[in-house]
Design a protein around this motif. Structure first.
Motif, PDB file in Angstrom:
ATOM      1  N   ALA A   1       0.840  -1.150  -0.158  1.00  0.00           N
ATOM      2  CA  ALA A   1       0.111   0.006  -0.120  1.00  0.00           C
ATOM      3  C   ALA A   1       0.764   1.340   0.072  1.00  0.00           C
ATOM      4  O   ALA A   1       0.279   2.407  -0.750  1.00  0.00           O
ATOM      5  CB  ALA A   1      -0.637   0.136   0.409  1.00  0.00           C
TER       6      ALA A   1
ATOM      7  N   GLU B   1      -5.725   2.897   5.248  1.00  0.00           N
ATOM      8  CA  GLU B   1      -6.482   2.679   5.912  1.00  0.00           C
ATOM      9  C   GLU B   1      -6.408   1.241   6.265  1.00  0.00           C
ATOM     10  O   GLU B   1      -6.949   0.241   5.555  1.00  0.00           O
ATOM     11  CB  GLU B   1      -7.617   3.489   5.927  1.00  0.00           C
ATOM     12  CG  GLU B   1      -8.552   3.106   7.163  1.00  0.00           C
ATOM     13  CD  GLU B   1     -10.059   3.577   7.356  1.00  0.00           C
ATOM     14  OE1 GLU B   1     -11.859   2.614   6.589  1.00  0.00           O
ATOM     15  OE2 GLU B   1     -10.352   4.960   6.820  1.00  0.00           O
TER      16      GLU B   1
ATOM     17  N   ASP C   1      -8.491  -5.507   6.792  1.00  0.00           N
ATOM     18  CA  ASP C   1      -9.206  -4.205   5.583  1.00  0.00           C
ATOM     19  C   ASP C   1      -8.144  -3.671   5.439  1.00  0.00           C
ATOM     20  O   ASP C   1      -6.999  -2.963   6.106  1.00  0.00           O
ATOM     21  CB  ASP C   1     -10.425  -3.673   5.070  1.00  0.00           C
ATOM     22  CG  ASP C   1     -11.778  -4.810   4.929  1.00  0.00           C
ATOM     23  OD1 ASP C   1     -11.348  -6.196   4.005  1.00  0.00           O
ATOM     24  OD2 ASP C   1     -12.724  -4.273   5.665  1.00  0.00           O
TER      25      ASP C   1
ATOM     26  N   ARG D   1      -7.106  -0.445   3.384  1.00  0.00           N
ATOM     27  CA  ARG D   1      -7.259   0.071   2.155  1.00  0.00           C
ATOM     28  C   ARG D   1      -6.222   0.981   1.768  1.00  0.00           C
ATOM     29  O   ARG D   1      -5.785   1.594   2.486  1.00  0.00           O
ATOM     30  CB  ARG D   1      -9.080   1.258   2.807  1.00  0.00           C
ATOM     31  CG  ARG D   1      -9.630   1.431   1.326  1.00  0.00           C
ATOM     32  CD  ARG D   1     -10.507   1.878   1.928  1.00  0.00           C
ATOM     33  NE  ARG D   1     -11.503   1.225   2.864  1.00  0.00           N
ATOM     34  CZ  ARG D   1     -12.730   0.888   2.519  1.00  0.00           C
ATOM     35  NH1 ARG D   1     -12.899   0.704   1.082  1.00  0.00           N
ATOM     36  NH2 ARG D   1     -13.219  -0.704   2.854  1.00  0.00           N
ATOM     37  N   ASP D   2      -6.264   1.751   0.232  1.00  0.00           N
ATOM     38  CA  ASP D   2      -5.269   2.305  -0.034  1.00  0.00           C
ATOM     39  C   ASP D   2      -5.518   3.259  -0.958  1.00  0.00           C
ATOM     40  O   ASP D   2      -7.194   3.028  -1.419  1.00  0.00           O
ATOM     41  CB  ASP D   2      -4.202   1.970  -0.148  1.00  0.00           C
ATOM     42  CG  ASP D   2      -4.172   1.466  -0.990  1.00  0.00           C
ATOM     43  OD1 ASP D   2      -4.113   1.377  -2.841  1.00  0.00           O
ATOM     44  OD2 ASP D   2      -3.439   0.372  -1.912  1.00  0.00           O
ATOM     45  N   THR D   3      -5.384   4.850  -1.169  1.00  0.00           N
ATOM     46  CA  THR D   3      -5.805   5.461  -2.362  1.00  0.00           C
ATOM     47  C   THR D   3      -4.802   5.735  -3.424  1.00  0.00           C
ATOM     48  O   THR D   3      -4.262   7.255  -3.940  1.00  0.00           O
ATOM     49  CB  THR D   3      -6.267   6.920  -1.910  1.00  0.00           C
ATOM     50  OG1 THR D   3      -4.975   7.560  -1.349  1.00  0.00           O
ATOM     51  CG2 THR D   3      -6.704   7.202  -0.420  1.00  0.00           C
TER      52      THR D   3
ATOM     53  N   SER E   1     -10.263  -6.319  -4.190  1.00  0.00           N
ATOM     54  CA  SER E   1     -11.436  -5.314  -4.830  1.00  0.00           C
ATOM     55  C   SER E   1     -10.450  -3.962  -5.583  1.00  0.00           C
ATOM     56  O   SER E   1     -10.225  -3.273  -5.148  1.00  0.00           O
ATOM     57  CB  SER E   1     -12.620  -5.178  -4.643  1.00  0.00           C
ATOM     58  OG  SER E   1     -12.511  -4.246  -3.235  1.00  0.00           O
ATOM     59  N   SER E   2     -10.634  -2.784  -6.659  1.00  0.00           N
ATOM     60  CA  SER E   2      -9.816  -2.632  -6.706  1.00  0.00           C
ATOM     61  C   SER E   2     -10.328  -1.178  -8.785  1.00  0.00           C
ATOM     62  O   SER E   2     -11.127  -2.078  -8.753  1.00  0.00           O
ATOM     63  CB  SER E   2      -8.310  -3.282  -7.442  1.00  0.00           C
ATOM     64  OG  SER E   2      -7.788  -1.882  -7.661  1.00  0.00           O
TER      65      SER E   2
ATOM     66  N   SER F   1      -6.854   0.240  -4.037  1.00  0.00           N
ATOM     67  CA  SER F   1      -7.356  -1.212  -4.047  1.00  0.00           C
ATOM     68  C   SER F   1      -7.953  -0.803  -2.289  1.00  0.00           C
ATOM     69  O   SER F   1      -6.967  -0.273  -1.288  1.00  0.00           O
ATOM     70  CB  SER F   1      -6.152  -1.664  -4.139  1.00  0.00           C
ATOM     71  OG  SER F   1      -5.718  -1.270  -5.660  1.00  0.00           O
ATOM     72  N   VAL F   2      -8.601  -2.130  -2.057  1.00  0.00           N
ATOM     73  CA  VAL F   2      -8.823  -2.363  -1.137  1.00  0.00           C
ATOM     74  C   VAL F   2      -8.573  -3.955  -0.838  1.00  0.00           C
ATOM     75  O   VAL F   2      -9.296  -5.632  -1.927  1.00  0.00           O
ATOM     76  CB  VAL F   2      -9.885  -2.753  -0.436  1.00  0.00           C
ATOM     77  CG1 VAL F   2     -10.715  -3.274   0.966  1.00  0.00           C
ATOM     78  CG2 VAL F   2     -10.467  -1.120  -0.401  1.00  0.00           C
TER      79      VAL F   2
ATOM     80  N   SER G   1      -8.532  -7.606   0.911  1.00  0.00           N
ATOM     81  CA  SER G   1      -9.139  -8.203   2.657  1.00  0.00           C
ATOM     82  C   SER G   1      -9.040  -9.786   3.179  1.00  0.00           C
ATOM     83  O   SER G   1      -9.080 -10.366   2.593  1.00  0.00           O
ATOM     84  CB  SER G   1     -10.959  -8.187   2.281  1.00  0.00           C
ATOM     85  OG  SER G   1     -11.575  -7.088   1.615  1.00  0.00           O
TER      86      SER G   1
END
Length: 635
Positions: free
Chosen positions: A533, A543, A556, A558-560, A611-612, A618-619, A621
């Motif tokens: 990430a 996150e 999870d 999660r990134d930007t 998922s992205s 992207s996330v 999990s």
């Protein structure tokens, strides 16, 4: 008075004459009536004969019996001495296909190689009947046929067998009385020939339909056989097991024996598969192969097949062939004991090179190899070659993979030794041992320490991948405080995020998250996800969140960052693969991290999903059960 007497005499004479005249007319009428009656009776008899002929011919479904019945029934219906049926052969020349009564040399003359005309030949050329009413007429029109004609023949008729769309042949009739043939005789015989032609055409159509059904059924059985053979060949990557399964399937449907030979580097044949319904004879053949390796008809056929690449078919195995293949008299007797009648050998090829042969042999009478058998055997040989090649490629790939894994493991261990030394000395310098370092030097040492940690993580990825590939990675189950593990992991990665001015957030529920699993592997998975990430996010937020339910836990990350195209969402888990091209990519790494992480998650009875959206982030999990079964379990 004299005149009266004379007149009476004249009247008497006229009456006598008139009576005679009336008698003649009566006789003529009687004869005419009798002739008409005979004609009517003959017409009735002929109609009855045609009915009987049609009834008998309709009941016969096959062409050959119909032709024989046509010859017999035509002779009986016409009262001929002999009848013969002539039809075109495959080369277009007329040939005798059926006869009845006396030997019809006249019909056989139609088969003669000479160009001399014959009645049957003329009929088949013109489609018109030929009527020959005397032997003299036969000699004048057909001199060569006259020499071959039946000695008792006095008249002949050659009638066309006209089907709905083509001329099927001719009926030749030989009569013991001279002609001529009256109009009603000719009409009757032509009508009879028409009925016979319809019967022959009906039988031909029926046989063609039956042959088409047989071909369709055979094709269906062949496809089913090939499908099952392919399944058996693909059932094992041990080609000897696959070839043995195929050979067992070929007996007894295709042959009484099935032998598969592969040639070694010197070209010597080696038996790798053998099938026969009788286990005693099967074992006897194995003993024969062990005693006389590379000998016999099948081994000789292998050499011919390898030399030509073409199928080798021996339709009739003779004793001379066996003697020529034998090394001595005892060898000859053993070859004879197998009672082979026909032998079919086809090539087994791999990479356009013949590597062996598939041999089918018949021992029981009543069976013989045909063109469909050769075609089927060739296809079996081709598929057997693919199975051998696939097994070879798998073995080579397995050895290459093992060598690669061994190399990676060795290199990784060799890299860890100097890395641990670098990390250790860096830690000593940061601790002021042996002397304090200035602030500027401290920052440089910290960079060395950070780079060493990154390199050590890469080495750990390679080691984990090698252990997983080799099946040597172990699971060590213990109680795990997931909340504390996530805090430690986030704290370790936080400096890397700070260097890129990224916000790193951790969201945990108020209650502690506890599970039973392998703490080291969970830490490795989460660390890998966080490192990725940070690597692929240039600005924004990372996150980490964790939740739980009755089934287990979910973490999870999660990134930007740059995101992943949808077509690559599964490929990112393949070893050594990254979205960016190797020559132009901006991000480092081995390409092993995500693949190792997913495999570790599966080892823990969990899973790793993604998922992205490209350009949006992207996330990843990680889903884990509350309790991972097993203790010190090898994968």
């Amino acid at each position: 008075m004299i005149l009266l007497v004379a007149a009476l005499a004249l009247v008497a004479l006229w009456l006598v004459f008139r009576a005679r005249e009336l008698g003649g007319e009566v006789r003529h009428l009687h004869e005419s009536l009798q002739a008409q009656t005979e004609m009517a009776e003959q017409a009735a008899r002929r109609a009855e004969r045609l009915h009987d002929l049609t009834s008998q011919l309709v009941a016969i479904p096959a062409e050959e019996p119909v032709l024989n019945a046509v010859a017999r029934q035509a002779r009986l219906a016409t009262g001929a001495l002999a009848a013969a049926v002539v039809a075109p052969r495959s080369d277009g020349r007329p040939g005798l296909v059926a006869s009845d009564g006396m030997a019809s040399t006249l019909a056989r003359a139609a088969e003669a190689a000479s160009d001399s005309p014959t009645p049957a030949g003329d009929v088949m050329q013109t489609g018109e009947p030929v009527w020959i009413e005397t032997r003299k007429s036969l000699a004048e029109r057909y001199p060569e046929a006259a020499e071959l004609a039946d000695p008792e023949g006095r008249a002949w008729a050659a009638l066309p067998l006209l089907g709905n769309s083509r001329l099927l042949g001719a009926i030749v009739l030989s009569f013991g009385r001279p002609g001529g043939f009256r109009a009603e005789d000719r009409s009757f015989m032509l009508l009879l020939a028409q009925q016979c032609a319809q019967a022959v055409e009906r039988a031909q159509l029926n046989e063609r339909g039956m042959r088409a059904r047989v071909r369709a059924e055979f094709a269906e059985r062949r496809l089913a056989f090939l499908a099952e053979a392919s399944q058996r060949l693909a059932s094992s990557l041990d080609y000897q097991t696959s070839l043995s399964a195929m050979a067992e399937m070929a007996v007894p449907d295709l042959a009484d024996w099935c032998l598969v030979y592969l040639a070694d580097e010197a070209g010597m044949p080696h038996l790798v598969a053998l099938a026969h319904p009788d286990p005693v004879r099967r074992e006897g053949r194995r003993e024969f192969e062990a005693r006389y390796p590379g000998s016999g008809l099948a081994a000789d056929a292998l050499r011919r097949v390898m030399a030509t690449g073409e199928p080798d078919l021996i339709l009739d195995v003779t004793d001379d062939m066996l003697r020529a293949a034998a090394r001595d008299e005892e060898h000859h007797e053993l070859l004879r004991s197998f009672r082979l009648r026909s032998v079919l050998s086809v090539p087994i090829a791999a990479e356009d090179r013949v590597i062996g042969s598939l041999t089918l042999a018949l021992a029981h009478p009543g069976r013989e190899f045909g063109e469909p058998d050769v075609t089927l055997a060739m296809e079996l040989g081709r598929r057997a070659g693919q199975a051998v090649e696939n097994a070879r490629l798998y073995t080579a790939a397995h050895h290459a993979s093992a060598a690669k894994s061994d190399f990676l493991a060795v290199m990784s261990h060799e890299l860890r030794t100097p890395l641990n030394a670098i990390i250790g000395y860096a830690d000593l310098l940061l601790m002021g041992v042996p002397d304090d370092v200035g602030e500027g030097a401290r920052r440089q040492v910290q960079r060395i320490r950070g780079a060493s940690d990154s390199l050590l993580q890469l080495v750990e990825e390679v080691l984990s991948f090698s252990r997983i590939e080799a099946g040597k990675e172990e699971i060590r189950i213990s109680p795990v405080d997931l909340s504390e593990l996530l805090r430690d992991t986030v704290a370790m990665v936080e400096p890397l995020a700070a260097e890129k001015s990224l916000e790193l957030r951790l969201e945990l529920p108020d209650r502690r998250l506890r599970l039973v699993s392998d703490e080291r592997k969970i830490r490795q998975i989460v660390t890998n996800l966080l490192s990725n990430a940070v690597k692929f996010t240039q600005q924004g937020t990372i996150e980490v969140s964790a939740t739980s339910d009755e089934s287990g836990f979910r973490v999870d990350v999660r990134d930007t960052g740059i995101g992943i195209p949808v077509e690559y969402l599964e490929r990112i888990f393949e070893p050594f693969w990254q979205v960016e091209n190797v020559s132009t990519r901006r991000y480092g790494g081995t390409g092993l991290g995500l693949g190792v992480a997913r495999k570790l998650a599966r080892m823990l009875e969990g899973r790793l999903d993604v998922s992205s959206e490209e350009g949006q982030g992207s996330v990843f999990s990680l889903i884990l059960p509350r309790h991972t079964p097993g203790m010190n379990r090898n994968t």
